[in-house]
Design a protein around this motif. Structure first.
Motif, mmCIF file in Angstrom:
data_model
loop_
_atom_site.group_PDB
_atom_site.id
_atom_site.type_symbol
_atom_site.label_atom_id
_atom_site.label_comp_id
_atom_site.label_asym_id
_atom_site.label_seq_id
_atom_site.Cartn_x
_atom_site.Cartn_y
_atom_site.Cartn_z
ATOM 1 N N GLU A 3 0.836 -1.198 0.000
ATOM 2 C CA GLU A 3 0.000 0.000 0.000
ATOM 3 C C GLU A 3 0.873 1.251 0.000
ATOM 4 O OE1 GLU A 3 -3.130 0.146 2.934
ATOM 5 O OE2 GLU A 3 -3.394 -2.025 2.801
ATOM 6 N N THR A 4 2.002 1.166 0.656
ATOM 7 C CA THR A 4 2.927 2.300 0.711
ATOM 8 C C THR A 4 3.408 2.670 -0.684
ATOM 9 O OG1 THR A 4 3.642 1.699 2.932
ATOM 10 C CG2 THR A 4 5.113 3.117 1.654
ATOM 11 N N ASP A 6 1.950 1.945 -3.523
ATOM 12 C CA ASP A 6 0.793 2.479 -4.251
ATOM 13 C C ASP A 6 0.593 3.958 -3.946
ATOM 14 O OD1 ASP A 6 0.254 -0.007 -5.370
ATOM 15 O OD2 ASP A 6 -1.306 -0.508 -3.896
ATOM 16 N N LYS A 7 0.715 4.322 -2.685
ATOM 17 C CA LYS A 7 0.516 5.723 -2.268
ATOM 18 C C LYS A 7 1.622 6.616 -2.828
ATOM 19 C CE LYS A 7 -1.675 8.856 0.078
ATOM 20 N NZ LYS A 7 -2.958 9.356 -0.407
ATOM 21 N N GLU A 10 0.966 7.267 -6.436
ATOM 22 C CA GLU A 10 -0.108 8.245 -6.566
ATOM 23 C C GLU A 10 0.399 9.670 -6.326
ATOM 24 O OE1 GLU A 10 -4.033 9.513 -4.011
ATOM 25 O OE2 GLU A 10 -3.543 7.379 -4.109
#
Length: 95
Positions: A3-4, A6-7, A10
């Protein structure tokens, strides 16, 4: 993929548009890697012209504007391997 990562993709995608001349890899220790190239920003671990390596906290501080990338490099918090000119061209990501 974490998730890190992915962030980070983004956030950096909103700061770096397509067209970067070269390939840069941002390695976030214990998380993964992000590639910046002429197509934009994506998760990946491809070969690159320059590789920038730091902890998650250091990358976060740089992306939030709390830590200047040059200061991070000079204090050993950010390691740069490869084409220093390409690394300097990415300075707008952190402003």
């Amino acid at each position: 993929m974490s998730e890190t990562i992915d962030k980070v993709v983004e956030i950096m995608g909103g700061k770096v548009g397509p067209g970067f001349d070269g390939i840069a890899k941002f390695v976030i220790e214990d998380e993964g890697a992000v590639i910046v190239d002429c197509d934009g920003v994506r998760a990946g671990d491809d070969e690159a012209d320059v590789t920038l390596t730091a902890t998650l906290d250091t990358f976060r501080d740089m992306l939030e504007g709390d830590l200047n990338p040059t200061a991070a490099f000079m204090t050993g918090k950010l390691k740069v391997d490869g084409d220093m000119g390409k690394a300097m061209a990415l300075a707008q990501v952190f402003t």
